[in-house]
Motif scaffolding. Structure first.
Motif, short mmCIF file in Angstrom:
data_model
loop_
_atom_site.label_atom_id
_atom_site.label_comp_id
_atom_site.label_asym_id
_atom_site.label_seq_id
_atom_site.Cartn_x
_atom_site.Cartn_y
_atom_site.Cartn_z
N GLN A 185 -6.31 -34.78 35.36
CA GLN A 185 -7.71 -35.14 35.11
C GLN A 185 -8.12 -36.35 35.96
OE1 GLN A 185 -9.84 -33.19 33.29
NE2 GLN A 185 -11.36 -34.52 34.25
N HIS A 186 -7.21 -37.28 36.19
CA HIS A 186 -7.53 -38.42 37.07
C HIS A 186 -7.88 -37.93 38.48
CE1 HIS A 186 -6.66 -41.36 34.08
NE2 HIS A 186 -5.36 -41.19 34.08
N ASP A 222 -11.34 -36.31 38.30
CA ASP A 222 -12.40 -37.33 38.19
C ASP A 222 -12.81 -37.86 39.57
OD1 ASP A 222 -12.29 -37.06 35.45
OD2 ASP A 222 -11.10 -38.88 35.11
#
Length: 421
Positions: A55-56, A59
């Motif tokens: 998810q990082h 993002d």
């Protein structure tokens, strides 16, 4: 515009550089290799990144290979039965697979780091291809608001003092040997989804099998972790990739015949598809002092280097980069002084401490309550699933893994819920 120097082009260094760049910082990245040299070189790691780490990347919109890499939906554990090396399932004292809440993925770091390095340069970042010594940083530090060191090997690491209180081991706890292969057959159990497989041979070591995406597409990683001095500690001095693969398979045939059965037709993905080595798991103090008085901040495995037995390296690197990015953005135009550096590392350590505690525990022979837990996961699917999802959030192990009383209470709850249902 604040000027930041990032030394080291691995998961954390590149993720940080790209993140800072997207927020308008003037970023210089030092790498000891060009993108083409990374791509054509030897594999650098094993890596299985779980949901939070992925998810990082999403993002920052740098998840370029998400559609191509296999979706890993489970994590399985097998424990070889002691003293029996006949083929067949009877050889496994424990065998189960837990389902992940969000899928994991593995992308060969040669693919990812080469691609990210090119992206950084295309977006206007200054890329300096040069190995960095302490003297270089001493010179550079005067021209930058902040210097981040994310090169986890070599001379630069010596600037960061070992934190003895947080580093129980002074010697390597496993001998590591990796082979990237094509042609691995599916496990007959649950062939319908991809899973990482952790095979434990008590007292001898572990074999991890993980689906990955490499230069030539879909592949699998065969990764031995051998107890030093034991039968798996056999790769030192093996330089020929073909010999490395033959040894990997020979050890699988001896200790894990159920995994060997699907590996009889494998071949290396490429001549650079093997890796062997060892290192002592170490936590270091986060601030390095340069001869001229400047300070540098250590990133990811420069300051927290865990053994890969729990597959946390690239996950921790991504989480460290995300935490540091947030701290830098929050700092605005205030100085990146020693106090801020300490607080920035503490923010990351709040996550990393759980990884370090769990990883160091997994390197030691398992206590009885952990064996009970692993055994129960074979009968109770919620236990298997919770263990699997701990790889994404290792903080959860505090609630049921380390303490025998908590472990027993948790198993009691799950069993009661199961019988009530």
């Amino acid at each position: 515009m604040r000027k930041i120097l990032v030394v080291g082009a691995g998961q954390s260094g590149l993720q940080l550089a790209l993140g800072l760049q997207s927020h308008g910082y003037e970023v210089t990245l030092m790498s000891n290799r060009t993108a083409d040299e990374i791509r054509s070189g030897r594999v650098m790691s094993t890596q299985c990144m779980f949901h939070t780490a992925l998810q990082h990347e999403r993002d920052l919109q740098i998840n370029f290979w998400e559609s191509q890499a296999p979706r890993i939906e489970g994590l399985g554990v097998s424990v070889a039965a002691p003293g029996s090396f006949d083929p067949g399932p009877s050889q496994r004292a424990i065998d189960w697979v837990g389902r992940l809440d969000g899928y994991a993925q593995s992308v060969d770091q040669r693919v990812k780091m080469a691609g990210w390095t090119e992206t950084f340069a295309q977006r206007g970042g200054q890329l300096v291809v040069h190995g960095a010594a302490v003297g270089d940083l001493d010179y550079f530090s005067r021209a930058y608001d902040l210097v981040l060191v994310s090169a986890g090997k070599g001379e630069l690491v010596s600037m960061f003092e070992r934190d003895a209180e947080r580093s129980p081991y002074s010697e390597p706890q496993r001998a590591l040997a990796v082979a990237y292969v094509h042609g691995l057959g599916p496990r007959p159990e649950h062939p319908e989804f991809d899973a990482v497989r952790c095979n434990i041979v008590p007292g001898v070591g572990e074999l991890f099998v993980m689906p990955t995406y490499t230069l030539s597409g879909r592949a699998d990683i065969l990764f031995w972790e051998g107890v030093p001095g034991g039968p798996l500690d056999a790769f030192q001095g093996v330089k020929d990739p073909a010999e490395h693969l033959a040894l990997t398979l020979d050890l699988m045939k001896t200790f894990l015949p159920w995994e060997y059965a699907r590996a009889t037709r494998v071949e290396l993905t490429d001549a650079g598809g093997t890796l062997a080595g060892r290192y002592a798991p170490t936590v270091r103090k986060p601030i390095g002092r340069l001869p001229g008085g400047g300070l540098v901040l250590g990133v990811a495995d420069v300051v927290v280097a865990n053994d890969p037995i729990t597959g946390q390296g690239s996950n921790s690197a991504a989480k460290c980069a995300a935490a540091y990015l947030a701290s830098i953005l929050e700092r605005g135009d205030q100085p990146f002084d020693e106090e801020w550096m300490g607080q920035t590392f503490d923010r990351y350590w709040n996550t990393a401490r759980h990884v370090t505690k769990w990883t160091n525990a997994m390197l030691a022979p398992p206590p009885e309550h952990v064996l009970n837990l692993l055994g129960a996961a074979g009968q109770l699917q919620p236990v298997a699933d919770r263990f699997a999802n701990g790889f994404d959030d290792p903080a959860d192990f505090e609630n049921f893994f380390f303490d025998p009383a908590k472990s027993e209470a948790y198993l009691g709850e799950v069993a009661a819920a199961g019988s009530a249902a």
